[in-house]
Design a protein around this motif. Structure first.
Motif, PDB file in Angstrom:
ATOM      1  N   UNK A   1      -1.777  -3.309   4.744  1.00  0.00           N
ATOM      2  CA  UNK A   1      -2.304  -2.134   4.024  1.00  0.00           C
ATOM      3  C   UNK A   1      -1.479  -1.955   2.734  1.00  0.00           C
ATOM      4  N   UNK A   2      -0.174  -2.212   2.823  1.00  0.00           N
ATOM      5  CA  UNK A   2       0.701  -2.111   1.650  1.00  0.00           C
ATOM      6  C   UNK A   2       0.270  -3.102   0.581  1.00  0.00           C
ATOM      7  N   UNK A   3      -0.025  -4.323   1.014  1.00  0.00           N
ATOM      8  CA  UNK A   3      -0.470  -5.353   0.074  1.00  0.00           C
ATOM      9  C   UNK A   3      -1.792  -4.928  -0.584  1.00  0.00           C
ATOM     10  N   UNK A   4      -2.649  -4.311   0.220  1.00  0.00           N
ATOM     11  CA  UNK A   4      -3.948  -3.857  -0.299  1.00  0.00           C
ATOM     12  C   UNK A   4      -3.769  -2.682  -1.259  1.00  0.00           C
ATOM     13  N   UNK A   5      -2.775  -1.849  -0.968  1.00  0.00           N
ATOM     14  CA  UNK A   5      -2.473  -0.726  -1.870  1.00  0.00           C
ATOM     15  C   UNK A   5      -2.043  -1.270  -3.241  1.00  0.00           C
ATOM     16  N   UNK A   6      -1.167  -2.285  -3.222  1.00  0.00           N
ATOM     17  CA  UNK A   6      -0.714  -2.869  -4.495  1.00  0.00           C
ATOM     18  C   UNK A   6      -1.878  -3.515  -5.250  1.00  0.00           C
ATOM     19  N   UNK A   7      -2.771  -4.146  -4.488  1.00  0.00           N
ATOM     20  CA  UNK A   7      -3.954  -4.768  -5.104  1.00  0.00           C
ATOM     21  C   UNK A   7      -4.799  -3.704  -5.820  1.00  0.00           C
ATOM     22  N   UNK A   8      -4.993  -2.569  -5.108  1.00  0.00           N
ATOM     23  CA  UNK A   8      -5.794  -1.479  -5.692  1.00  0.00           C
ATOM     24  C   UNK A   8      -5.103  -0.940  -6.958  1.00  0.00           C
ATOM     25  N   UNK A   9      -3.780  -0.788  -6.898  1.00  0.00           N
ATOM     26  CA  UNK A   9      -3.051  -0.271  -8.064  1.00  0.00           C
ATOM     27  C   UNK A   9      -3.193  -1.229  -9.243  1.00  0.00           C
ATOM     28  N   UNK A  10      -3.079  -2.520  -8.946  1.00  0.00           N
ATOM     29  CA  UNK A  10      -3.182  -3.517 -10.008  1.00  0.00           C
ATOM     30  C   UNK A  10      -4.557  -3.474 -10.672  1.00  0.00           C
ATOM     31  N   UNK A  11      -5.586  -3.387  -9.829  1.00  0.00           N
ATOM     32  CA  UNK A  11      -6.954  -3.357 -10.362  1.00  0.00           C
ATOM     33  C   UNK A  11      -7.220  -2.091 -11.149  1.00  0.00           C
ATOM     34  N   UNK A  12      -6.710  -0.963 -10.634  1.00  0.00           N
ATOM     35  CA  UNK A  12      -7.032   0.317 -11.254  1.00  0.00           C
ATOM     36  C   UNK A  12      -6.187   0.622 -12.486  1.00  0.00           C
ATOM     37  N   UNK A  13      -4.930   0.176 -12.466  1.00  0.00           N
ATOM     38  CA  UNK A  13      -4.037   0.551 -13.570  1.00  0.00           C
ATOM     39  C   UNK A  13      -3.989  -0.510 -14.667  1.00  0.00           C
TER      40      UNK A  13
END
Ligand code: HEM
Length: 159
Positions: A111-123
């Motif tokens: 889930x942490x890895x997915x959180x970072x993925x989401x941050x990368x895509x969004x930011x």
């Protein structure tokens, strides 16, 4: 509980300002990524709509509620960066509930890895190495506490 630096707190708060206003869409990006990383996790969501595929899950109101719940935990952590220890009891209990739901602690890391993925895509450009590390440190604190609750619950059962 570990503590974050003032700079890390500033990076987390600044980036969550926009994302936190749109929790569900960002949570959906996270969970879609999570199921790409480990499709077997779909089987842990037993709701009225069976989560056989990511698409099934995304059309289940209960699943979307879980997405919101996860985002609200992150939101609570961002709001309590100066006093994360106040969330300790809640996170221990949350870890224990996930143990009971059959979720393994390794999955929290995904889930942490997915959180970072989401941050990368969004930011996009805003996703710097320092920002990534700040979020990783905060998420690691959350998961370390949930994992302690998870282990305690597991031990209680095998006593
Ligand atoms: C692979 C990872 C995960 C799986 C498979 C999973 C699954 C579940 C399941 C099956 C439930 C019970 C049903 C429900 O309330 O929807 C639940 C509850 C919940 N989950 Fe998760 N979860 C995961 C990760 C997380 C994470 C990382 C957080 C927060 C940081 C979280 C926050 C919550 C909350 C707040 C509840 C409600 C607990 C309550 O009823 O008091 N979950 N989860």
């Amino acid at each position: 509980m570990e503590k974050l630096t003032e700079k890390e707190k500033e990076l987390i708060r600044g980036s969550w300002e926009g994302l936190g206003k749109n929790k569900v869409p960002h949570g959906i990006i996270m969970f879609s990524r999570l199921f790409e990383l480990d499709p077997a996790l779909l089987n842990l969501f037993h709701y009225s709509t069976n989560c056989a595929t990511t698409q099934d899950c995304l059309s289940s109101p209960e699943f979307l509620e879980h997405v919101t719940k996860v985002m609200l935990v992150i939101d609570a952590a961002v709001s309590h960066l100066d006093d994360l220890h106040t969330l300790e009891e809640f996170l221990l209990n949350l870890g224990s509930k996930h143990q009971a739901a059959g979720v393994h602690t390794q999955s929290f890391a995904l889930v942490g890895e997915s959180l970072l993925y989401m941050l990368q895509r969004s930011l996009a450009q805003g996703y710097t190495a320092a920002l990534r590390q700040a979020w990783l440190n905060m998420y690691t604190i959350i998961v370390a506490t949930m994992s302690r609750g998870w282990t305690k619950n597991g031990e209680r059962k095998t006593d």
